[in-house]
Design an enzyme around this catalytic site. Sequence first.
Site, PDB file in Angstrom:
ATOM      1  CG  ASP A 168      21.294  58.387  61.849  1.00  0.00           C
ATOM      2  OD1 ASP A 168      20.656  57.516  62.472  1.00  0.00           O
ATOM      3  OD2 ASP A 168      22.476  58.708  62.124  1.00  0.00           O
ATOM      4  CG  MET A 169      17.277  60.660  65.473  1.00  0.00           C
ATOM      5  SD  MET A 169      16.068  60.112  66.719  1.00  0.00           S
ATOM      6  CE  MET A 169      16.583  61.079  68.144  1.00  0.00           C
ATOM      7  CG  ASP A 170      21.968  58.241  68.467  1.00  0.00           C
ATOM      8  OD1 ASP A 170      22.238  58.879  69.495  1.00  0.00           O
ATOM      9  OD2 ASP A 170      20.916  57.607  68.303  1.00  0.00           O
ATOM     10  N   GLY A 215      17.748  54.116  64.328  1.00  0.00           N
ATOM     11  CA  GLY A 215      17.803  52.765  64.868  1.00  0.00           C
ATOM     12  C   GLY A 215      17.224  52.716  66.268  1.00  0.00           C
ATOM     13  CE  LYS A 264      18.340  54.374  60.444  1.00  0.00           C
ATOM     14  NZ  LYS A 264      19.226  55.474  60.880  1.00  0.00           N
ATOM     15  CG  ASP A 298      26.418  58.506  61.612  1.00  0.00           C
ATOM     16  OD1 ASP A 298      25.207  58.214  61.729  1.00  0.00           O
ATOM     17  OD2 ASP A 298      27.273  58.174  62.449  1.00  0.00           O
ATOM     18  CG  ASN A 309      22.020  52.467  61.242  1.00  0.00           C
ATOM     19  OD1 ASN A 309      23.003  53.173  61.025  1.00  0.00           O
ATOM     20  ND2 ASN A 309      21.199  52.713  62.241  1.00  0.00           N
TER      21      ASN A 309
END
Length: 271
Positions: free
Chosen positions: A8-10, A43, A196, A219, A222
Amino acid sequence: MYKLIAIDMDGTLLNDHHQVSKQTQDTLRAAKEHGTKIVLCSGRPIVGMRKYIADLGLNEEDDYAIAYNGAYTENTNTGEIVSEFSLEYKHLVELHDLSMELKIPMHYFDHEKLYTPNKTISKYTVLESYLNDITLEYCPIDEFPQEQSIPNIMFIDEPVKLSEALKHLPKELANKYAMVKSAPHFSEFTHLKATKGNAVKRLAENLGIKQEEIMAIGDNGNDKSMIEYAGSGVAMENAIPELKEVADFQTLTNNEDGVAHAIQKLLLAKA
């Protein structure tokens, strides 16, 4: 050995300044040189991922990225669409009507732009446009092309107000959409198959990678489906409690190079 790591990114890969630290960059490079595929799984729209993909060198031969919470998977080297599950115009109308009823702002995407049907534009729509460097356009629902695919629709508002509104969603929506709260001020609606976890599973099967050979790091809500699916599901220390409960391993926060820590401990230290 883990052959694929979905990240995941953010709140996970990115620190609170929306940056990837040098330590994390070096660790991702080492994992890739080890023969492990690094797949950003966000996302975000694919447009909002491209800068990070390029900066991290994740656009080489047979590199992939997953966008819109699993609605879109792309070969980042060729631009080929690997899989896509988008919503239709009728879904946009339905969710817009519901947002009006609940008095909650919304916005929606195609593959190039972010659209708002609200003349008074929410600060969270402006934030989404800024974070993803994506063009924001005012477009009433009845002016949007009905044949256009819609990978993601979002309800957006102050966290307390949004949480209260979500309590009043019709129960039958769960049979029509994959619904996740990706941040305190964002609630997302995608195609029922667009999660995901499903996207990681489809990509891994296409690549001949087994479930136990997958690590996933996240985190928020999603990320839950991919954390549950992966052979090793990793929750950030700053993750929501629900994610920590289903994870196999807990790492440091996104401001403490938690992604690098997990990869070093679970993959590189055992090489």
